[in-house]
Structures are given as C-alpha cells and as structure tokens.
Enzyme design. Sequence first.
Site, mmCIF file in Angstrom:
data_model
loop_
_atom_site.group_PDB
_atom_site.id
_atom_site.type_symbol
_atom_site.label_atom_id
_atom_site.label_comp_id
_atom_site.label_asym_id
_atom_site.label_seq_id
_atom_site.Cartn_x
_atom_site.Cartn_y
_atom_site.Cartn_z
ATOM 1 N N ILE A 1 16.604 -6.411 -8.652
ATOM 2 C CA ILE A 1 17.665 -6.006 -9.586
ATOM 3 C C ILE A 1 17.235 -4.772 -10.369
ATOM 4 O O ILE A 1 17.975 -3.806 -10.517
ATOM 5 C CB ILE A 1 17.998 -7.172 -10.545
ATOM 6 C CG1 ILE A 1 18.707 -8.283 -9.768
ATOM 7 C CG2 ILE A 1 18.868 -6.685 -11.708
ATOM 8 C CD1 ILE A 1 18.975 -9.535 -10.575
ATOM 9 N N CYS B 1 -17.685 3.941 -22.470
ATOM 10 C CA CYS B 1 -16.769 3.612 -23.561
ATOM 11 C C CYS B 1 -17.307 2.419 -24.356
ATOM 12 O O CYS B 1 -18.297 2.563 -25.067
ATOM 13 C CB CYS B 1 -15.356 3.403 -23.017
ATOM 14 S SG CYS B 1 -14.110 3.756 -24.253
ATOM 15 N N GLN C 1 14.309 -5.060 9.808
ATOM 16 C CA GLN C 1 15.732 -4.783 10.030
ATOM 17 C C GLN C 1 16.550 -5.112 8.778
ATOM 18 O O GLN C 1 17.401 -4.331 8.352
ATOM 19 C CB GLN C 1 16.262 -5.617 11.196
ATOM 20 C CG GLN C 1 15.615 -5.311 12.537
ATOM 21 C CD GLN C 1 16.124 -6.277 13.617
ATOM 22 O OE1 GLN C 1 17.277 -6.674 13.606
ATOM 23 N NE2 GLN C 1 15.255 -6.657 14.535
ATOM 24 N N GLY D 1 0.808 -1.213 0.000
ATOM 25 C CA GLY D 1 0.000 0.000 0.000
ATOM 26 C C GLY D 1 0.840 1.261 0.000
ATOM 27 O O GLY D 1 0.440 2.273 0.562
ATOM 28 N N GLU E 1 -15.102 7.983 -14.741
ATOM 29 C CA GLU E 1 -14.608 7.466 -13.460
ATOM 30 C C GLU E 1 -13.210 7.979 -13.138
ATOM 31 O O GLU E 1 -12.820 8.034 -11.966
ATOM 32 C CB GLU E 1 -14.627 5.922 -13.466
ATOM 33 C CG GLU E 1 -13.624 5.215 -14.370
ATOM 34 C CD GLU E 1 -14.100 5.012 -15.803
ATOM 35 O OE1 GLU E 1 -14.998 5.764 -16.242
ATOM 36 O OE2 GLU E 1 -13.567 4.131 -16.496
ATOM 37 N N HIS F 1 -14.253 8.243 -20.140
ATOM 38 C CA HIS F 1 -14.176 7.536 -18.855
ATOM 39 C C HIS F 1 -14.358 8.514 -17.699
ATOM 40 O O HIS F 1 -13.364 9.004 -17.140
ATOM 41 C CB HIS F 1 -12.823 6.823 -18.734
ATOM 42 C CG HIS F 1 -12.710 5.641 -19.625
ATOM 43 N ND1 HIS F 1 -13.161 4.396 -19.266
ATOM 44 C CD2 HIS F 1 -12.240 5.525 -20.878
ATOM 45 C CE1 HIS F 1 -12.953 3.542 -20.265
ATOM 46 N NE2 HIS F 1 -12.399 4.214 -21.249
ATOM 47 N N THR G 1 10.099 -8.318 13.838
ATOM 48 C CA THR G 1 10.714 -7.097 13.295
ATOM 49 C C THR G 1 11.921 -7.391 12.404
ATOM 50 O O THR G 1 12.426 -6.495 11.744
ATOM 51 C CB THR G 1 11.177 -6.161 14.426
ATOM 52 O OG1 THR G 1 12.233 -6.810 15.149
ATOM 53 C CG2 THR G 1 10.051 -5.827 15.382
ATOM 54 N N LYS G 2 12.363 -8.642 12.388
ATOM 55 C CA LYS G 2 13.594 -8.965 11.650
ATOM 56 C C LYS G 2 13.513 -8.611 10.160
ATOM 57 O O LYS G 2 14.462 -8.027 9.611
ATOM 58 C CB LYS G 2 13.933 -10.448 11.833
ATOM 59 C CG LYS G 2 15.334 -10.832 11.413
ATOM 60 C CD LYS G 2 16.406 -10.404 12.406
ATOM 61 C CE LYS G 2 16.509 -11.384 13.568
ATOM 62 N NZ LYS G 2 17.374 -10.882 14.640
HETATM 63 N N1 GLN Z 1 -12.608 -1.292 -27.474
HETATM 64 C C1 GLN Z 1 -13.270 -0.045 -27.655
HETATM 65 C C2 GLN Z 1 -12.467 0.924 -28.487
HETATM 66 O O1 GLN Z 1 -11.275 0.783 -28.617
HETATM 67 C C3 GLN Z 1 -13.627 0.580 -26.308
HETATM 68 C C4 GLN Z 1 -12.423 0.927 -25.503
HETATM 69 C C5 GLN Z 1 -12.767 1.166 -24.061
HETATM 70 O O2 GLN Z 1 -13.833 0.810 -23.597
HETATM 71 N N2 GLN Z 1 -11.869 1.759 -23.323
HETATM 72 O O3 GLN Z 1 -13.017 1.861 -28.998
#
Ligand code: GLN
Length: 551
Positions: free
Chosen positions: A148, A388, A197, A16, A525, A523, A193-194
């Site tokens: 690495i 989308c 450390q 996190g 969101e 989008h 705690t090792k």
């Molecule tokens: N696959 C669809 C496109 O490329 C929708 C993409 C998506 O939902 N982000 O237009």
Amino acid sequence: MARFIFITGGVVSSLGKGLMAAALAALLQARGYKVRIRKLDPYLNVDPGTMSPYQHGEVYVTDDGAETDLDLGHYERFTGVPARQSDNVTSGRIYQGIIARERRGDYLGATVQVVPHVTNAIREFIAADLEPDLDFLICEIGGTVGDIESLPFIEAIRQFRNERGKDELGRPCSVSIHTTLVPYIAAAGELKTKPTQHSVRELTSLGIQPEILVCRTEHPLPDSDRAKIALFCNVRKDAVIPALDAKSIYAVPDQYHEAGLDAEVLRAFGIADAPEPEMARWDDVVDRLFNWESEVTIGVVGKYVGLPDAYKSLTEALVHGGLANRVKVRISWLDAELFEHPEADIPAQLEPLHGILVPGGFGERGSEGKIASVQFARERGVPFFGICLGMQMACIEGARNLAGLAGARSTEFGAADEPVVGLITEWMSPEGLQERREANGDMGGTMRLGAYEAVLAGNSVVHSIYGEDRISERHRHRYEVNIHYKNALEQGGLLFTGMSPDGALPEIVERPDHPWFVGVQFHPELKSKPFDPHPLFASFIEAAVKQSRLV
Ligand code: GLN
C-alpha cells in the site's frame, strides 16, 4: 540530459535490489558514463536516524550530514560517488514538506491530495539536484510492488515516464527494471516462474511495463523458463536476466555483466555505441578477495551481535582492509555485555584475536565490557581500533587506569564525577560555545552529523597513515571527549593527535607506546571502498597481520 533507470522489486523483499542498483551503476561507470543512484523509501519515518538498528540496520551518514538508508552505503562503495541528502527520500520527508507548505497556505485553498501533490513532490525529488553532465540516474524504490505504502511512488514513476517519453531521436528517457524471485520447489525439483508473472502483472496494472526483469534464483534459470517469463511478461527473452546468488557482493558487478544486464539496459535506451566496460578495477578486487595469503581474526566488541546489517559499513571496511593486505579478515562478533559478568574470562575470549575493534554505539549497555576490552588490548599490545563510542571508551579506560581518575565516565550514561566524555554544552566555556554556534550553527546537545575536518599532529601515527595534514571524515555523535582532560590523558600515554581545526574538539587519540592503538571520533568505515580501502583500516589490518605472526 540524464537518462533515468527505475528499479522496483516484487514477490518478496531482500532480493538485493540495492546491490543490483550499485552493481549496474558500477558497470555503466566502467563504460565511461557518469552515474548517480537514489533511493525512494516508502516508510513514514522522515529518515532512518530514529530507527533501531534491529529494525533497519545501519544508518548511513553522508558528507552533507544526512542520515540515510544503508543501501546508500552500497551505492557509494560500488561507485565512489559521494551520496548526498538529496539521494534518499522517504514518504515521511515528502509528507513533512507538503504539510509544512499546506500550513503556510502555499496551496492557496486547494485540496491537498496524494495525486497530484504527493506524486508531484516525488517527481521533483527524482530529478532535483542532478549534475548537468550526468548520464544516468538510477532510482531504487524500497519495498515490494503491491505494498500500500509504495503506491504513490509507483504512480509518480508512471507519470514521470509518461511525461518524459522519448528524446528527439525517439529513444526512451527512462527504463524500468523489475527484480523478482524465481523460487525453487525442492519437492518438485523445479523453478517456478508464476510469482514473477504475477508480480509483473501487478506492476503493469499500475501502468508500468518493465523493459528488463532481473530474476533472482538459487539454481540456474533454464532457457525455457526465460522464454516463458518473456512470453508472459511481455519482455524480450534476453531482457530476462538471471541472477544467481554470488560468492561475494564484490563479484556481483562481474556476474551481472556476464548475465548481460548492462548491455540490455543500453539496448533498452537505444544506445548502440557504448564503450565496452573497463573491468580491471573489479577484477583486481575479486582477485584479492579470493586469492589471499593468510588470515586474521578481528574481534568486534559491540552491542548488536548477530545483526551484521547494524555494522554494514564497518564489516565492509574490514574486508577492504584485508584486500589492501591480501589477507582474509574473519570477524569474531563479541557481545560487550558478556565481559561485564563477574565470572567472565576475558583473556580466554580475547587472546585468540589479532585485533580488537570497539565500534560506534549508543547507550550504557555493554560500556563497561567495552572498557575492559580496551584495557586488555592496551596491556597485551593487541592492535586496537576505537570508533566513535569506541574512542570515548578508550579515553575513559586511560583516564581510570593510567591517569588515576577512578570516576571517569561519559555523561551519556548519567552524572559523572569526572566527565571525560560529555556534551560540549557541559564542558565548553560560554565564549567557546558562542564561537562554535556562530561558525557551525547550533551545537548544543544535538547530533554532530556529516563531514568535518580534522588537523593531524606532525609526528603522529595517524599522520603517517593518512599522509596528510588535514583530513575530512564523517561524524554521527552527540558527545565529545572533554578537552579539559587532555593533559591528564596525555600523561597517561594517550596522545590527542587529531583535533578539530579550531583546536576545541579531540577527533583522534593514539598510543605511541603500543603496536597499534588508535581511537577516532568519526566513522572512517563510511568512506572505505573495495578498490580504495580506507587507510586506517588498511593499517589496522596490517598491524593485525603482524600480531598474527606473534600469537
Ligand atoms: N553515543 C556516543 C555519542 O553520541 C557515540 C555515538 C557513536 O558511536 N556513533 O557521542
């Protein structure tokens, strides 16, 4: 001049760190400081855009069109500071730049090496493109100390810290925070705690003595263990910050504040006059989160079921929609492919839901199941939100079932008799394409990424939701709804109420004859925050609350 905070992780991954970085930024912001957060990813992909959601979770898209790590979503949700391309870099991008310069002959015959060329490029990246009035840059290093691939990053930070040293008042310009795990051994009934450390020893052997340790534990860390860690790891006892699992990610800022993280950071910088944090914003979020009045269940019909990281921002935006309405949002993850089975009992699965959401996605798998769930939501009057690919599926559903276009399909899935969704190069006139190229650069079959404006129709539902004529939202898609089907779809009741400013690309569709039916090509969101829920999610959950009173 900004101060720098470097966050590394040890013992195991998934501690996190990203949330800790975001919460620390939120706390410094609550004290009135201006912050920015960056992420250094040691893997060799140039960006996570090409990585499968199974591997890497969601790809978070910024306004300036960068495809970045999902931690940048946390950063933005916790601070409200829009992330930029320059906030996420990978080894791949660093090497890509160096190799391009080497091929151009920019190194004038020198041998190009990890030290100093790669470490210099990392150091440049850390301090590039910062606001002049920035107070703190928090820089999270992906992976675990000892890997690495993260060595050049740790070395770059060592050099950076050494070079910047102290300011004219003798105060350090950077602070290192190392996050570790203090595991609980049930058989012994003890915290150990090792590993901490050893992990700090590893980091100091690379030249970085952390000032602060954040110790993730499942059980409260006794004082004696804090003292022991402090002694072995050469830090103050108060700088050993215990970090217990939180009830919610939005309780994390408060929890770190209680544990003293922000105070220790300020102390390490020698800042004695910091204002107390103004926590009202977070108190309100936590209050809404735990004191809800009712519950709604939203069905998300997608492909990556059982993989919540693949839909990280979406899940959070739904939670935020719940906060706006003081309801608890339960998410029912539904595998779209199951709806394609001839014996699938779609109503039995979708009837208990108060809202149906078809999220973004790529590829044909599950698309018919998504279309079937759009049809169910439309016919039953269940609130529907298509994002989308979800909007594209809503258009295909409308074309097939209400506009009489049985061959409606997306060319993403192969040849189509009625290419209701396609690449703009497939359906736009040569003049139209030329104009768009001139305005926006190359648009031919490449991904449309980042923020674009849309103009909203005056009397539309979305206009009343946003309360604005023009919006800006982030995109990540290749295909577009074909404007040539506008009339057919609108006659079928699906109105094009958000368009690109040039009127060429449909950005939003809605059904005015339905309680709540909105599809968006972008989008939303990605821009939702707990203290500022996205209006579309707030409105969708409000509609789901109404629906829950009916069923
Ligand atoms: N696959 C669809 C496109 O490329 C929708 C993409 C998506 O939902 N982000 O237009």
